[in-house]
Design an enzyme around this catalytic site. Structure first.
Site, mmCIF file in Angstrom:
data_model
loop_
_atom_site.group_PDB
_atom_site.id
_atom_site.type_symbol
_atom_site.label_atom_id
_atom_site.label_comp_id
_atom_site.label_asym_id
_atom_site.label_seq_id
_atom_site.Cartn_x
_atom_site.Cartn_y
_atom_site.Cartn_z
ATOM 1 N N SER A 76 -7.179 37.084 -3.431
ATOM 2 C CA SER A 76 -6.310 35.984 -3.055
ATOM 3 C C SER A 76 -4.977 36.067 -3.820
ATOM 4 O O SER A 76 -4.342 37.112 -3.839
ATOM 5 C CB SER A 76 -7.049 34.671 -3.325
ATOM 6 N N ASP A 92 -10.635 35.798 7.746
ATOM 7 C CA ASP A 92 -10.065 35.081 6.604
ATOM 8 C C ASP A 92 -9.221 33.916 7.119
ATOM 9 O O ASP A 92 -8.236 34.116 7.810
ATOM 10 C CB ASP A 92 -9.190 36.050 5.799
ATOM 11 N N HIS A 115 -12.521 34.935 3.512
ATOM 12 C CA HIS A 115 -11.587 35.144 2.400
ATOM 13 C C HIS A 115 -12.298 35.560 1.116
ATOM 14 O O HIS A 115 -11.835 36.421 0.391
ATOM 15 C CB HIS A 115 -10.840 33.821 2.168
HETATM 16 C C1 LIG Z 1 -3.074 33.396 -0.419
HETATM 17 C C2 LIG Z 1 -3.794 32.316 -1.068
HETATM 18 O O1 LIG Z 1 -4.238 32.433 -2.167
HETATM 19 N N1 LIG Z 1 -3.922 31.197 -0.371
HETATM 20 C C3 LIG Z 1 -4.563 29.977 -0.792
HETATM 21 C C4 LIG Z 1 -6.074 30.031 -0.707
HETATM 22 O O2 LIG Z 1 -6.614 28.796 -1.143
HETATM 23 C C5 LIG Z 1 -6.200 28.348 -2.410
HETATM 24 C C6 LIG Z 1 -6.927 27.089 -2.710
HETATM 25 O O3 LIG Z 1 -7.940 27.363 -3.604
HETATM 26 C C7 LIG Z 1 -4.706 28.190 -2.473
HETATM 27 O O4 LIG Z 1 -4.312 27.752 -3.729
HETATM 28 C C8 LIG Z 1 -4.060 29.499 -2.146
HETATM 29 O O5 LIG Z 1 -2.673 29.382 -2.153
#
Ligand SMILES: CC(=O)N[C@H]1CO[C@H](CO)[C@@H](O)[C@@H]1O
Ligand SMILES: *[C@@H]1O[C@H](CO)[C@@H](O)[C@H](O)[C@H]1NC(C)=O
Length: 505
Positions: free
Chosen positions: A325, A417, A452
């Site tokens: 992420s 995702d 994800h």
């Molecule tokens: C790309 C990314 O990290 N997107 C989001 C995924 O979800 C979290 C919440 O836990 C967001 O903070 C992120 O920006």
């Protein structure tokens, strides 16, 4: 009133009966039938101990013992699957103590042939919530059921899935909404109670007759692995070292904007011979600034990488970075903006830029809430960050110069995702490296049906989970369907370890 106590006292009795029996039978196999007789004579005495044990595990409620004893005699009399000519049903799980990524072999024996049975898994997570899964089987002609060999015909999963009971664990009916299973204390195992029930049924609905049971422990670390808390040069993390003198290749381990300090992947890496540093960079009390702000930047990440490199048991020129992420973005920044030269990068479902500014040095930046306008919601009001993380939405000066990457990069993409636009971001990396004549550095793994949160194998997926309660209760969609997500975790883990093996050893 008696029937309630009877049903679980009955289960406990049989559970203990069968466990003891298993232990003793394996010790003195030649005298099996004699031993079974003796156990039967003693079972009333041992039930009390067993129940106390189960109460400690919080699997059964606590009541005074005389009540279940009173009705026990009646119920024990009519256990129809325990005939006097056939040993009582037996359930085994080997190894009894295993690592999280290890397959466990679950088998039932001494059952009638071609009979319906249910195998059920139950455990409590650290927050006390009950998780469970179950699968329906028909016993083979020899009265066995073997989860590595047999297809589940119903329940939490179907088909031949040796580890199905683990990856299909779900919060028991009536649980709090939006739970996600995550281990905080990696020095203790998950203790999973497996039980074998008569018939095809859903364990949480109605009565069931438990024929046999066994527990299994699932660990993120082996006894030789060292866990060391790091609070040094401003760096907040936990370092895991494999057993032995080293020197070891190493990984810097980064998770997303969920924040905190997530240790379980690093612990598992250490069991494979890698030193691994789980790094906190957001939402941790020991970091400077308020917890809802990103208060550290490139100099912090650089310090963390160097701390790992300089550790006396680490090979300084064999250090890779893994990110999931937002951790992908951080990994890419480290590799392109700090002068650091990692040996390889593993990127799981993350972006090449950010809508939150990350400081070049250290200092306070925006909080997630400054970007609320870019969040999207589904019909149930669950947040998705897909739009925020589309390459076109990322602030241009935040984007990393992918073409500057100089080490092998493995990108793992879940095609379902719902949190990040992983496909589009992977496309950007692939194209940029190609344009720079560096296609040979890029490997991409795409998994249809995976979400994800691609984690180490056999952990259940949370398609959606509670993200925060303040200022308002918000759930985040992660995506992923149970079976393909589990398959993706298993396959990507194997390939990830092979990738590390070839670029870090
Ligand atoms: C790309 C990314 O990290 N997107 C989001 C995924 O979800 C979290 C919440 O836990 C967001 O903070 C992120 O920006
Ligand atoms: C269970 O099935 C697997 C796969 O077919 C096999 O390798 C294993 O030996 C079986 N175990 C038993 C006890 O039959």
């Amino acid at each position: 009133m008696c029937s309630f106590y009877c049903s679980w006292a009955d289960s406990c009795a049989k559970l203990f009966f069968v466990q003891r029996q298993k232990e003793i039978v394996s010790m003195v196999f030649p005298f099996k039938n004699l031993v079974l007789e003796i156990i039967t004579m003693f079972r009333a005495n041992v039930i009390e101990k067993t129940v106390r044990q189960l109460v400690r595990m919080k699997i059964v409620p606590c009541v005074s013992t005389h009540r279940y004893r009173a009705c026990l005699h009646r119920t024990l009399g009519d256990v129809k699957w325990m005939s006097s000519t056939r040993p009582a049903p037996l359930l085994t799980a080997t190894p009894a103590r295993a690592l999280m990524d290890e397959q466990i072999s679950i088998k039932g024996a001494f059952l009638p042939p071609h009979c319906p049975v249910t195998v059920c898994a139950r455990m409590r997570c650290e927050d006390g919530d009950l998780w469970e899964s179950f699968a329906h089987f028909n016993t083979a002609a020899d009265g066995t059921v073997n989860l590595t060999r047999d297809h589940s015909v119903g329940g939490s999963y179907t088909g031949r899935e040796p580890m199905g009971l683990f990856w299909s664990l779900q919060p028991a009916p009536g649980a709090r909404e939006g739970l996600r299973l995550r281990k905080r204390n990696v020095e203790t195992p998950y203790v999973v109670l497996l039980s074998l029930l008569e018939g095809h049924l859903s364990p949480s609905v109605g009565q069931s007759t438990e024929l046999a049971a066994v527990t299994t422990e699932r660990w993120y670390m082996t006894p030789g692995v060292q866990r060391i808390e790091i609070r040094k040069n401003g760096v907040v993390g936990t370092l895991f070292l494999p057993s032995g003198p080293g020197p070891f290749p190493a990984m810097l381990d980064l998770w997303g904007m969920g924040g905190g300090l997530v240790e379980y992947r690093s612990a598992l890496f250490a069991t494979k011979g890698y030193a691994s540093l789980s790094l906190a960079y957001f939402g941790h009390k020991d970091l400077p600034g308020p917890q809802n702000r990103l208060s550290v930047g490139d100099s912090y990440f650089k310090a963390a990488f160097q701390l790992l490199q300089d550790h006396p048991t680490v090979c300084a020129d064999r250090v890779g970075i893994i990110g999931l992420s937002f951790g992908v973005y951080v990994s890419l920044r480290i590799a392109t903006r700090t002068g650091i030269k990692p040996s390889c990068l593993i990127c799981i479902n993350g972006p090449v830029g950010s809508s939150i500014r990350v400081p070049d040095g250290d200092g306070l930046t925006g909080s997630l809430d400054d970007y609320v306008s870019l969040w999207t919601y589904d019909d149930q009001g669950h947040v998705s960050f897909k739009v925020v993380s589309l390459p076109a939405s990322l602030s241009p000066d935040s984007k990393v110069k992918v073409e500057d990457i100089e080490c092998p990069l493995l990108y793992i993409e879940g095609k379902d995702d719902l949190n990040a636009s992983s496909k589009e971001n992977a496309d950007v990396i692939e194209k940029s490296l190609k344009a720079a004549g560096k296609s040979h550095l890029f490997t991409r793994l795409s998994y249809p049906g995976a979400g994800h949160l691609i984690e180490p194998p056999y952990a259940p997926n949370a398609r959606m989970s509670l993200w925060r309660v303040k200022p308002e209760k918000l759930f985040v969609q992660w995506g992923g369907h149970p079976a393909p997500h589990a398959a993706a975790q298993e396959d990507s883990w194997r390939k990830m370890l092979a990738f590390m093996e070839s670029h870090l050893r």
